[in-house]
Scaffold this motif. Structure first.
Motif, mmCIF file in Angstrom:
data_model
loop_
_atom_site.group_PDB
_atom_site.id
_atom_site.type_symbol
_atom_site.label_atom_id
_atom_site.label_comp_id
_atom_site.label_asym_id
_atom_site.label_seq_id
_atom_site.Cartn_x
_atom_site.Cartn_y
_atom_site.Cartn_z
ATOM 1 N N GLU A 131 25.651 31.300 43.370
ATOM 2 C CA GLU A 131 25.469 29.987 43.990
ATOM 3 C C GLU A 131 26.719 29.119 43.848
ATOM 4 O O GLU A 131 27.054 28.343 44.747
ATOM 5 N N ARG A 134 29.263 30.309 46.376
ATOM 6 C CA ARG A 134 28.803 29.860 47.687
ATOM 7 C C ARG A 134 29.120 28.382 47.896
ATOM 8 O O ARG A 134 29.636 27.972 48.938
ATOM 9 N N ASP A 144 27.058 38.531 44.760
ATOM 10 C CA ASP A 144 25.824 38.968 45.409
ATOM 11 C C ASP A 144 25.450 40.364 44.930
ATOM 12 O O ASP A 144 24.294 40.635 44.559
ATOM 13 N N HIS A 188 21.228 33.322 51.601
ATOM 14 C CA HIS A 188 21.384 33.040 50.171
ATOM 15 C C HIS A 188 20.227 32.221 49.600
ATOM 16 O O HIS A 188 19.959 32.280 48.400
ATOM 17 N N HIS A 191 17.571 34.111 47.345
ATOM 18 C CA HIS A 191 17.858 34.779 46.082
ATOM 19 C C HIS A 191 17.163 34.109 44.896
ATOM 20 O O HIS A 191 16.605 34.795 44.033
#
Length: 226
Positions: A131, A134, A144, A188, A191
């Protein structure tokens, strides 16, 4: 190697380099031509070349040694050829996703049963790293992959973990799938629900979260032109 006349996607660069490795019968440990030589041979710029090599690195075809160059990585060359098909074939990508859907659902269910508090902490840290990358706009393919692979590992099912780790083709979902490195940027959000389900020991929530992630990935693949 065939010269790439127009600037194609990095997957095409990776495919040509892998073809060169096979045609030249390079063995693990063999050094590839220099960056400058590859740029000249393929007719691409430095950015496209490096992205292509990055695809091969993630797939385990090559390894980059800092200050020394790029080398053929250990591993069966026959598997490398199969991997490249997954990078560019929409139909095969959907078939691979179907396999991943079943296996990842099982991995999450077994992680819910077997993960220790230490395991949960490790998965949480991997998710935080994903995160953070990202949010900072950085490439997050490594983060990832690390998140999913930790789930496989803590599932407690050694055979499942080995099968998932051995299927290098699944890395297409982490690196430049179908020549589009941003194809799954909107996946995303799914997740953390997977992680939350594992922490809550909630299999129904785990299955639902995996399904939502895989549904989004499938929808994005189907939107791509053949």
């Amino acid at each position: 190697m065939d010269r790439i006349i127009r600037q194609k996607v990095p997957a095409a660069v990776a495919q040509q380099i892998e073809k060169y490795i096979k045609d030249a019968r390079l063995v693990p440990g063999s050094r590839l031509p220099s960056e400058r030589e590859l740029m000249k041979l393929l007719g691409v710029g430095r950015s496209s070349l490096r992205e292509g090599i990055r695809i091969l690195e993630v797939n385990g075809v090559v390894e980059i040694r800092e200050g020394k160059g790029t080398f053929v990585a250990p591993g069966p060359p026959d598997h490398h050829t199969v991997r490249m098909q997954f990078l560019s074939d929409k139909r095969t990508a959907l078939q691979a996703l179907k396999v991943r859907r079943y296996l990842e659902t099982l991995a999450v269910e077994e992680a819910i049963e077997n993960a220790t508090e230490e395991d949960l902490k490790a998965i949480g840290e991997a998710l935080d790293s994903l995160e953070r990358a990202r949010a900072e706009g950085r490439s997050n393919t490594r983060e990832d992959a690390a998140f999913h692979q930790l789930i496989y590992k803590v599932s407690g099912n050694d055979v499942l973990a080995q099968v998932l780790s051995a299927i290098k083709e699944l890395s297409l979902f982490w690196e430049n799938p179908l020549g589009d490195s941003h194809l799954f940027d909107d996946s995303h959000e799914f997740h953390r629900p997977i992680y939350d389900a594992i922490c809550a020991r909630n299999k129904a929530a785990g299955r639902k979260s995996v399904r939502r992630l895989m549904d989004r990935i499938e929808a994005n693949i189907r939107k791509k032109r053949p």
